[in-house]
Design a protein around this motif. Structure first.
Motif, PDB file in Angstrom:
ATOM      1  N   SER A  56      -8.658 -15.843 -14.153  1.00 51.11           N
ATOM      2  CA  SER A  56      -9.010 -14.423 -14.225  1.00 51.11           C
ATOM      3  C   SER A  56      -9.227 -13.847 -12.834  1.00 51.11           C
ATOM      4  CB  SER A  56     -10.278 -14.240 -15.074  1.00 51.11           C
ATOM      5  OG  SER A  56     -10.058 -14.642 -16.401  1.00 51.11           O
ATOM      6  N   GLN A  57      -9.910 -14.616 -11.975  1.00 51.07           N
ATOM      7  CA  GLN A  57     -10.125 -14.169 -10.600  1.00 51.07           C
ATOM      8  C   GLN A  57      -8.796 -13.970  -9.879  1.00 51.07           C
ATOM      9  OE1 GLN A  57     -11.563 -17.082  -7.819  1.00 51.07           O
ATOM     10  NE2 GLN A  57     -12.680 -15.557  -6.616  1.00 51.07           N
ATOM     11  N   LEU A  58      -7.865 -14.902 -10.090  1.00 49.27           N
ATOM     12  CA  LEU A  58      -6.544 -14.800  -9.466  1.00 49.27           C
ATOM     13  C   LEU A  58      -5.835 -13.524  -9.882  1.00 49.27           C
ATOM     14  CD1 LEU A  58      -4.141 -15.994  -7.867  1.00 49.27           C
ATOM     15  CD2 LEU A  58      -3.507 -17.246  -9.933  1.00 49.27           C
ATOM     16  N   MET A  59      -5.830 -13.208 -11.178  1.00 50.16           N
ATOM     17  CA  MET A  59      -5.151 -12.014 -11.660  1.00 50.16           C
ATOM     18  C   MET A  59      -5.821 -10.744 -11.157  1.00 50.16           C
ATOM     19  SD  MET A  59      -2.522 -13.067 -13.085  1.00 50.16           S
ATOM     20  CE  MET A  59      -1.988 -11.443 -13.628  1.00 50.16           C
ATOM     21  N   ILE A  60      -7.141 -10.770 -11.048  1.00 51.20           N
ATOM     22  CA  ILE A  60      -7.856  -9.602 -10.514  1.00 51.20           C
ATOM     23  C   ILE A  60      -7.464  -9.358  -9.063  1.00 51.20           C
ATOM     24  CG2 ILE A  60     -10.127  -8.743  -9.824  1.00 51.20           C
ATOM     25  CD1 ILE A  60     -11.248 -10.139 -12.339  1.00 51.20           C
ATOM     26  N   ARG A  61      -7.428 -10.417  -8.267  1.00 51.19           N
ATOM     27  CA  ARG A  61      -7.069 -10.274  -6.851  1.00 51.19           C
ATOM     28  C   ARG A  61      -5.627  -9.786  -6.694  1.00 51.19           C
ATOM     29  NH1 ARG A  61     -11.544  -9.694  -6.175  1.00 51.19           N
ATOM     30  NH2 ARG A  61     -13.072 -11.142  -5.280  1.00 51.19           N
ATOM     31  N   ILE A  62      -4.739 -10.294  -7.525  1.00 52.51           N
ATOM     32  CA  ILE A  62      -3.342  -9.845  -7.456  1.00 52.51           C
ATOM     33  C   ILE A  62      -3.235  -8.370  -7.826  1.00 52.51           C
ATOM     34  CG2 ILE A  62      -1.067 -10.063  -8.551  1.00 52.51           C
ATOM     35  CD1 ILE A  62      -1.584 -13.074  -8.760  1.00 52.51           C
ATOM     36  N   SER A  63      -3.958  -7.953  -8.856  1.00 51.00           N
ATOM     37  CA  SER A  63      -3.902  -6.546  -9.272  1.00 51.00           C
ATOM     38  C   SER A  63      -4.465  -5.631  -8.197  1.00 51.00           C
ATOM     39  CB  SER A  63      -4.654  -6.354 -10.588  1.00 51.00           C
ATOM     40  OG  SER A  63      -6.052  -6.475 -10.424  1.00 51.00           O
ATOM     41  N   GLU A  64      -5.492  -6.091  -7.490  1.00 50.03           N
ATOM     42  CA  GLU A  64      -6.043  -5.288  -6.391  1.00 50.03           C
ATOM     43  C   GLU A  64      -5.017  -5.145  -5.278  1.00 50.03           C
ATOM     44  OE1 GLU A  64     -10.785  -6.467  -6.938  1.00 50.03           O
ATOM     45  OE2 GLU A  64      -9.548  -7.499  -5.458  1.00 50.03           O
ATOM     46  N   LEU A  65      -4.313  -6.224  -5.006  1.00 46.28           N
ATOM     47  CA  LEU A  65      -3.263  -6.162  -3.991  1.00 46.28           C
ATOM     48  C   LEU A  65      -2.148  -5.210  -4.414  1.00 46.28           C
ATOM     49  CD1 LEU A  65      -1.925  -7.253  -1.394  1.00 46.28           C
ATOM     50  CD2 LEU A  65      -1.050  -9.166  -2.737  1.00 46.28           C
ATOM     51  N   ALA A  66      -1.842  -5.201  -5.705  1.00 50.57           N
ATOM     52  CA  ALA A  66      -0.742  -4.375  -6.210  1.00 50.57           C
ATOM     53  C   ALA A  66      -1.104  -2.900  -6.281  1.00 50.57           C
ATOM     54  CB  ALA A  66      -0.325  -4.857  -7.596  1.00 50.57           C
ATOM     55  N   ASN A  67      -2.363  -2.594  -6.527  1.00 56.04           N
ATOM     56  CA  ASN A  67      -2.701  -1.229  -6.911  1.00 56.04           C
ATOM     57  C   ASN A  67      -3.669  -0.471  -6.019  1.00 56.04           C
ATOM     58  OD1 ASN A  67      -1.377  -0.829  -9.673  1.00 56.04           O
ATOM     59  ND2 ASN A  67      -2.358  -2.810  -9.891  1.00 56.04           N
ATOM     60  N   ARG A  68      -4.486  -1.148  -5.245  1.00 59.17           N
ATOM     61  CA  ARG A  68      -5.461  -0.362  -4.491  1.00 59.17           C
ATOM     62  C   ARG A  68      -4.765   0.461  -3.415  1.00 59.17           C
ATOM     63  NH1 ARG A  68      -6.707  -5.644  -2.299  1.00 59.17           N
ATOM     64  NH2 ARG A  68      -6.440  -5.676  -0.032  1.00 59.17           N
ATOM     65  N   ASN A  69      -5.224   1.657  -3.216  1.00 62.06           N
ATOM     66  CA  ASN A  69      -4.572   2.586  -2.296  1.00 62.06           C
ATOM     67  C   ASN A  69      -4.958   2.349  -0.850  1.00 62.06           C
ATOM     68  OD1 ASN A  69      -3.199   4.031  -4.298  1.00 62.06           O
ATOM     69  ND2 ASN A  69      -5.009   5.267  -4.738  1.00 62.06           N
ATOM     70  N   ASP A  70      -5.989   1.502  -0.626  1.00 59.64           N
ATOM     71  CA  ASP A  70      -6.452   1.315   0.742  1.00 59.64           C
ATOM     72  C   ASP A  70      -5.959   0.027   1.364  1.00 59.64           C
ATOM     73  OD1 ASP A  70      -7.870  -0.378  -0.838  1.00 59.64           O
ATOM     74  OD2 ASP A  70      -9.817   0.011   0.077  1.00 59.64           O
ATOM     75  N   HIS A  71      -4.966  -0.639   0.722  1.00 57.99           N
ATOM     76  CA  HIS A  71      -4.444  -1.845   1.367  1.00 57.99           C
ATOM     77  C   HIS A  71      -3.264  -1.460   2.266  1.00 57.99           C
ATOM     78  CE1 HIS A  71      -1.783  -1.669  -2.125  1.00 57.99           C
ATOM     79  NE2 HIS A  71      -0.982  -2.551  -1.557  1.00 57.99           N
ATOM     80  N   ALA A  72      -3.585  -0.628   3.252  1.00 57.83           N
ATOM     81  CA  ALA A  72      -2.583  -0.054   4.144  1.00 57.83           C
ATOM     82  C   ALA A  72      -1.747  -1.082   4.892  1.00 57.83           C
ATOM     83  CB  ALA A  72      -3.261   0.890   5.144  1.00 57.83           C
ATOM     84  N   PRO A  73      -2.309  -2.221   5.354  1.00 55.11           N
ATOM     85  CA  PRO A  73      -1.463  -3.150   6.108  1.00 55.11           C
ATOM     86  C   PRO A  73      -0.218  -3.596   5.351  1.00 55.11           C
ATOM     87  CG  PRO A  73      -3.772  -3.717   6.385  1.00 55.11           C
ATOM     88  CD  PRO A  73      -3.710  -2.640   5.334  1.00 55.11           C
ATOM     89  N   GLU A  74      -0.358  -3.944   4.052  1.00 55.74           N
ATOM     90  CA  GLU A  74       0.801  -4.388   3.292  1.00 55.74           C
ATOM     91  C   GLU A  74       1.774  -3.245   3.063  1.00 55.74           C
ATOM     92  OE1 GLU A  74      -2.340  -4.979   2.265  1.00 55.74           O
ATOM     93  OE2 GLU A  74      -2.501  -7.102   2.765  1.00 55.74           O
ATOM     94  N   GLN A  75       1.246  -2.100   2.637  1.00 53.26           N
ATOM     95  CA  GLN A  75       2.118  -0.966   2.368  1.00 53.26           C
ATOM     96  C   GLN A  75       2.803  -0.494   3.645  1.00 53.26           C
ATOM     97  OE1 GLN A  75      -0.102   2.051   0.300  1.00 53.26           O
ATOM     98  NE2 GLN A  75       0.116   1.016  -1.659  1.00 53.26           N
ATOM     99  N   SER A  76       2.059  -0.470   4.754  1.00 53.82           N
ATOM    100  CA  SER A  76       2.641  -0.033   6.019  1.00 53.82           C
ATOM    101  C   SER A  76       3.767  -0.956   6.443  1.00 53.82           C
ATOM    102  CB  SER A  76       1.563   0.019   7.109  1.00 53.82           C
ATOM    103  OG  SER A  76       0.593   0.991   6.806  1.00 53.82           O
ATOM    104  N   LEU A  77       3.582  -2.257   6.207  1.00 58.85           N
ATOM    105  CA  LEU A  77       4.621  -3.214   6.573  1.00 58.85           C
ATOM    106  C   LEU A  77       5.895  -2.954   5.781  1.00 58.85           C
ATOM    107  CD1 LEU A  77       5.608  -5.778   8.011  1.00 58.85           C
ATOM    108  CD2 LEU A  77       4.575  -7.103   6.144  1.00 58.85           C
ATOM    109  N   TYR A  78       5.764  -2.801   4.457  1.00 61.54           N
ATOM    110  CA  TYR A  78       6.928  -2.554   3.622  1.00 61.54           C
ATOM    111  C   TYR A  78       7.587  -1.222   3.979  1.00 61.54           C
ATOM    112  CZ  TYR A  78       5.290  -6.406   0.658  1.00 61.54           C
ATOM    113  OH  TYR A  78       4.901  -7.613   0.188  1.00 61.54           O
ATOM    114  N   ASN A  79       6.757  -0.189   4.171  1.00 60.14           N
ATOM    115  CA  ASN A  79       7.309   1.127   4.493  1.00 60.14           C
ATOM    116  C   ASN A  79       8.026   1.128   5.834  1.00 60.14           C
ATOM    117  OD1 ASN A  79       6.400   2.260   2.127  1.00 60.14           O
ATOM    118  ND2 ASN A  79       4.485   2.983   3.009  1.00 60.14           N
TER     119      ASN A  79
END
Length: 294
Positions: free
Chosen positions: A158-181
């Motif tokens: 459950s913890q694993l799925m929660i962490r993955i969902s946070e990575l997928a959906n939170r709007n403040d994880h700018a480093p990952e999104q910035s890298l992809y963009n």
């Protein structure tokens, strides 16, 4: 059962691990297959290719993929390369249980609800430093010969799925999104003058086209196609204003194959036809020369 099955949000189900491994692959090609479990494949070192949905996606160190149940897929590792992976496959069981049900986890985790509300056959991510630790904890607990706690496995999963969902959906994880963009924008700037599509851009940044589209639009404020068109129009304006290239040839310099489509889009973005824009630029240039000479 699919991770996106509505029953998981409405009824009592709990996840359980059906298969797991730590393994190093070399010169390996798996047969195309599918199974009833959701699969998480994490690349610890090296690289591999995953074939699914008619596409081939490359995974490198620090990247992981979630493949939904019953999605045909195939793993391939080239002979000259090695790929060390961690893998967990899990399914869902119905019924009353003392374990934490998936429904309860979803109710308490808005990011998980958001992630599983829109079907994707697979999701590809770049780790944010804690996903691997969560995945490793699940595998280490499963690996305790005779002493593994099913309850602990449920909590860790459950913890694993929660962490993955946070990575997928939170709007403040700018480093990952910035890298992809940044990678997507760089690819567009380098390849705008040829026929490219969203799938080509997604392949270049190693993301599913649907996920890249969502991440790009959330952070850039426009779709990938809109950005591509805007960049092409910017280059078209420069060519029209600064060169003597024939108007009819301009589309081929910016990756547009149709003269009619180019004229329509150019007018939409500038309010002028390409010829009107060139005449205006020539007039402004003459006025500037007259001002300087006087």
């Amino acid at each position: 059962m699919s991770l996106y099955d509505e029953s998981l949000r409405l009824q009592e189900y709990y996840p359980f691990v059906t298969f797991y491994y730590y393994k190093e692959w070399q010169d390996f090609s798996m047969e195309m297959h599918e199974h009833d479990s959701v699969e998480i494949m994490y690349v610890m070192c090296g690289s591999c290719k995953i074939e699914l949905e008619g596409e081939t996606t490359q995974l490198k160190k620090g990247q992981f993929i979630i493949i939904d149940a019953n999605v045909p897929h195939k793993l391939h590792v080239q002979s000259e390369k090695r790929c060390r992976m961690a893998n967990v496959e899990f399914a869902f069981r119905p019924g009353a249980t003392n374990y934490l049900t998936f429904k309860r986890v979803v109710e308490e985790t808005p990011s998980l609800l958001q992630m599983i509300s829109h079907y994707q056959p697979y999701l590809l991510f770049l780790d944010s430093n804690d996903i691997y630790a969560c995945l490793k904890s699940v595998i280490l607990e499963l690996d305790k010969k005779g002493t593994s706690s099913d309850f602990m496995v449920q909590l860790l999963l459950s913890q694993l799925m929660i962490r993955i969902s946070e990575l997928a959906n939170r709007n403040d994880h700018a480093p990952e999104q910035s890298l992809y963009n940044k990678k997507a924008v760089d690819f567009i700037h380098q390849n705008y003058d040829r026929d490219i599509r969203v799938k080509d851009i997604a392949d270049a940044v190693h993301l599913h086209p649907g996920y890249l589209h969502r991440v790009f639009k959330e952070t850039m404020g426009c779709s990938i196609n809109d950005y591509l068109v805007m960049h092409r129009m910017k280059k078209a304006k420069e060519l029209i204003a600064q060169t003597d290239i024939r108007i009819t040839d301009i589309p081929y310099y910016i990756g547009v194959s149709s003269q009619q489509y180019f004229s329509t889009i150019f007018r939409k973005y500038t309010g002028q036809t390409p010829m009107e824009f060139r005449k205006e630029q020539q007039r402004l240039h003459l006025q500037s020369d007259d001002f300087i000479n006087n």
